[in-house]
Enzyme design. Structure first.
Site, mmCIF file in Angstrom:
data_model
loop_
_atom_site.group_PDB
_atom_site.id
_atom_site.type_symbol
_atom_site.label_atom_id
_atom_site.label_comp_id
_atom_site.label_asym_id
_atom_site.label_seq_id
_atom_site.Cartn_x
_atom_site.Cartn_y
_atom_site.Cartn_z
ATOM 1 N N ASP A 284 0.718 -0.858 -0.077
ATOM 2 C CA ASP A 284 -0.068 0.228 -0.170
ATOM 3 C C ASP A 284 1.042 1.983 0.264
ATOM 4 O OD1 ASP A 284 -2.839 1.165 0.285
ATOM 5 O OD2 ASP A 284 -1.504 2.709 1.774
ATOM 6 N N ASP A 286 0.410 4.513 1.361
ATOM 7 C CA ASP A 286 0.316 5.296 2.309
ATOM 8 C C ASP A 286 0.258 4.533 3.717
ATOM 9 O OD1 ASP A 286 -2.196 4.799 2.251
ATOM 10 O OD2 ASP A 286 -2.643 7.042 1.836
ATOM 11 N N HIS A 377 -7.492 -20.887 15.546
ATOM 12 C CA HIS A 377 -7.827 -22.097 15.674
ATOM 13 C C HIS A 377 -6.437 -23.165 14.612
ATOM 14 C CE1 HIS A 377 -10.317 -26.191 14.835
ATOM 15 N NE2 HIS A 377 -8.913 -26.322 13.496
ATOM 16 N N GLU A 378 -5.981 -22.427 13.831
ATOM 17 C CA GLU A 378 -5.338 -23.106 12.559
ATOM 18 C C GLU A 378 -3.919 -23.217 13.314
ATOM 19 O OE1 GLU A 378 -6.040 -24.636 10.290
ATOM 20 O OE2 GLU A 378 -8.363 -24.356 9.930
ATOM 21 N N GLU A 401 -8.786 -31.381 18.072
ATOM 22 C CA GLU A 401 -9.411 -30.460 17.746
ATOM 23 C C GLU A 401 -9.887 -29.422 17.937
ATOM 24 O OE1 GLU A 401 -9.888 -28.918 14.198
ATOM 25 O OE2 GLU A 401 -8.339 -30.771 13.270
ATOM 26 N N GLU A 412 -10.786 -14.917 19.036
ATOM 27 C CA GLU A 412 -11.549 -13.859 18.799
ATOM 28 C C GLU A 412 -11.928 -12.918 19.763
ATOM 29 O OE1 GLU A 412 -16.142 -14.176 17.992
ATOM 30 O OE2 GLU A 412 -14.709 -15.929 16.787
ATOM 31 N N GLU A 433 -17.943 -18.152 12.216
ATOM 32 C CA GLU A 433 -19.523 -17.305 12.278
ATOM 33 C C GLU A 433 -19.156 -16.523 11.209
ATOM 34 O OE1 GLU A 433 -17.906 -14.998 15.615
ATOM 35 O OE2 GLU A 433 -17.596 -17.648 15.045
ATOM 36 N N HIS A 481 -13.674 -34.426 13.637
ATOM 37 C CA HIS A 481 -14.494 -33.278 13.420
ATOM 38 C C HIS A 481 -15.642 -33.446 14.882
ATOM 39 C CE1 HIS A 481 -12.036 -31.793 10.532
ATOM 40 N NE2 HIS A 481 -12.049 -30.473 10.676
#
Length: 671
Positions: A284, A286, A377-378, A401, A412, A433, A481
């Site tokens: 970018d 600026d 998560h990852e 998991e 988050e 979500e 999972h």
């Protein structure tokens, strides 16, 4: 001349706290897979390891290599040790010592008996690799591409000779271990090949989500050009306006997504809708990364989420737990955005490939997979690889998991609020979500997405730990999972509380009082870092989290009770029984050698493990089962408080002696 002698006083009192569990579909009655020994008063590390190896009937030829040591806020030190037999690594073979003041007070882990195993291979490493590649069915491999191979520090695997444990049967085999990174179709797996017949014994996927983030049933070179560090303003796709750290590239006269302020750096590259890991910068002019510039048809604003999400992930681990990146050694966190695993087709996935993050652009209603909980998560899989290293099979894979979902939700909450204080919003308990309506999974109600909320409840996938299942990609490695829902719901209940009836065969009625997400996260993390081994089950996780809660607080604390009752709600273990009056003998001071003609006066520590204050404790003790001495402590000991008390033994005869101590209170609920 008169000689003085020393009296040896051995306090080698140990308790076998767990035995190897047998297959049982009722987790409440199933013993943990890991074994545990406790040593009252503490002993040397060598003596502890010797006692632990005897539990597995190990003879000569076994050694244990000490790995990284960690210390928790209770000042207990935890050190992992890798098992070897005649110089060959035993895969999964791990013991963990837990020490206070230099003495080992407990030890746990999983070991394997390789005595008598033929250590001479029939196949050579090249022949073993051919067997591994034949089973992979790939068209091309990363080491065939010089540029990408260099970027990933990957090379054609030579193979490592290891002793591989067939966990459920206890059988051990000599094997070659290969790290195979395939590009078409994409996969990265540790493949174990029997050195005698070429049989594939086990495949451990290092890329956890090669086809999707959810189950089938649900839809270092930048430093050379660095001129100046700067703080930019980024209009992220999912988290609004955020500050990000960037670098001004003098050669381009533009700012790039390179952050050198955190550990070894946070770097975000553009794969430009290719299957390549190349060092193409987002830039970018600026340092104002605006909506007008980056909210385009290419979804470039998703790269701002990936960069900010990686920064917040680093900050979470550093500021909350003092962990310096995923390896606790400042490793660079590198992300590749707009990555494709197949030419001409967008990738509806994000994954940690064992070295870097890869983000696909999504397809249809599923947008670019760079939301902050997906980042957390990852990278959580990298945390696991550097701590418990949970095997991707059976119950341990559900825990693996589950941990990543826990960290995704915590990060988050932390990233968007700046702390773990307060009550998380409902969206924190949903996974991804931001990417699709309703998310992929729900920690508050796993059943909404077809995942189990408790062991053996609705949607539970049977594993080899509790039934019959052979892990493979075709059966989601026995509930990868889906079974993570058990840990997800346990963590949710532990954090915010919940009352209800589970859908286990017993339909248990539970009532859990939450302790807050900050305490829940600390207990979960220390269990993963300090107690779990590769093939841990949910029963092992229960023991580990209760041990941590007991160490940080006490065995009758609200935190301990909440951990216990959240597991009861998840159909693992029994409900907590509160005792109004209870005293717990915690320790006897370490004193293995007593000098001649000197009165021996050890100190005991007891704890109020009941709900009521204690004003009097009856103490009885003897030497070698001889005359019992009775005494009484009087005072005021609140619940969860400790009290030291000296015992007067007097002089001892030369030799080894055993001190027996009992503490009780009136109406002792757990005498």
């Amino acid at each position: 001349m008169k000689k003085n002698y020393c009296y040896s006083f051995m306090l080698l009192l140990f308790i076998s706290a767990a035995v190897c569990g047998q297959v049982n579909d009722k987790m409440k009655k199933d013993a943990p897979f890991q074994k545990t020994l406790k040593f009252e008063g503490g002993i040397t590390k060598d003596a502890a390891i010797s006692a632990f190896t005897k539990e597995y009937k190990l003879g000569k030829g076994y050694t244990f290599e000490a790995k990284k040591e960690s210390t928790d806020k209770s000042e207990m030190s935890h050190q992992r040790h890798q098992q070897f037999y005649k110089g060959i690594k035993v895969e999964f073979g791990t013991l963990i010592t837990h020490s206070l003041n230099g003495a080992v007070v407990s030890i746990n882990g999983e070991l394997y008996n390789a005595t008598g195993l033929n250590l001479t291979p029939v196949l050579n490493k090249a022949e073993g690799l051919e067997k591994a590649l034949s089973d992979t069915h790939a068209q091309t491999y990363l080491w065939n591409d010089a540029a990408q191979s260099s970027a990933m520090n990957d090379k054609k695997p030579e193979g490592e000779l290891v002793i591989f444990s067939m966990v459920r049967t206890g059988e051990v085999k000599l094997a070659y271990k290969y790290d195979v990174y395939a590009l078409e179709p994409i996969s990265r797996e540790e493949i174990f090949v029997d050195v005698n017949n070429g049989q594939i014994l086990y495949k451990n996927p290092l890329i956890k989500h090669a086809n999707r983030l959810i189950s089938d049933k649900k839809s270092k070179g930048y430093a050379e050009k660095m001129e100046a560090l700067a703080t930019g303003n980024a209009a992220t796709k999912y988290s609004g306006a955020r500050n990000i750290e960037t670098t001004f590239d003098a050669g381009m006269s533009r700012y790039t997504l390179n952050d050198a302020t955190r550990g070894g750096g946070i770097v975000t590259y553009n794969s430009a809708k290719t299957t390549s890991y190349t060092s193409n910068d987002f830039s970018d002019a600026d340092n104002n990364w605006t909506t007008a510039e980056f909210n385009n048809a290419n979804k470039d604003n998703g790269a701002l989420d990936a960069h900010w999400g990686a920064e917040m992930t680093y900050d979470f681990w550093k500021n909350i737990f003092g962990r310096n990146s995923f390896d606790d050694n400042g490793a660079q966190i590198t992300s590749y955005v707009h990555y494709r695993s197949t030419a001409g087709q967008d990738l509806s996935n994000a994954f940690w490939n064992g070295s870097v993050m890869s983000y696909g652009d999504g397809s249809g209603s599923l947008s670019i997979l760079t939301s902050i909980d997906v980042c957390g998560h990852e990278i959580g899989h990298a945390i696991c690889s550097n701590t418990a290293n949970l095997a991707y099979q059976n119950q341990s894979v559900g825990i693996n998991e589950g941990y990543s979902d826990v960290w995704g939700s915590c990060i988050e909450f932390y990233g968007r609020t700046g702390s773990l204080s307060g009550t998380p919003s409902a969206n924190v308990w949903k996974i991804a979500e931001d990417l699709t309506a309703g998310g992929f999974r729900s920690m508050a109600n796993p059943n909404l997405h077809g995942d189990p909320a408790c062991v053996n409840g609705s949607y539970w996938s049977t594993t080899a730990d509790d039934g019959s299942c052979t892990p493979s990609s075709g059966n989601d490695y026995c509930g990868v999972h889906s079974n993570s829902g058990v840990m997800n719901h346990w963590f949710y209940m532990l954090s915010v509380g919940e009352a209800g009836t589970n859908n286990s065969p017993d339909a248990d009625v539970y009532d859990v009082t939450g302790i807050g997400i900050a305490k829940a996260a600390e207990i979960a993390y220390l269990a993963e870092r300090d107690y779990l081994t590769s093939n841990a089950t949910y029963a092992d996780l229960r023991v580990a989290t209760l041990t941590v809660a007991g160490n940080l607080y006490c065995a009758s604390s609200p935190e301990y009770i909440a951990v216990n009752d959240a597991w009861y709600a998840a159909n693992v273990g029994e409900q907590y029984i509160a005792y109004p009056d209870d005293v717990n003998l915690k320790s006897i001071s370490k004193n293995t050698t007593v000098s001649c003609n000197t009165s021996f006066s050890p100190t005991i520590v007891f704890e109020n493990a009941g709900a009521n204050p204690i004003t009097s404790v009856s103490i009885s003790y003897d030497i070698d089962g001889g005359t019992v001495t009775n005494t009484t402590w009087s005072g005021s000991l609140p619940p969860c408080s400790n009290q030291s008390f000296p015992l007067t033994i007097g002089t001892l005869t030369r030799g080894i002696h055993t001190l027996n101590v009992t503490t009780t209170v009136a109406s002792d609920g757990n005498a």
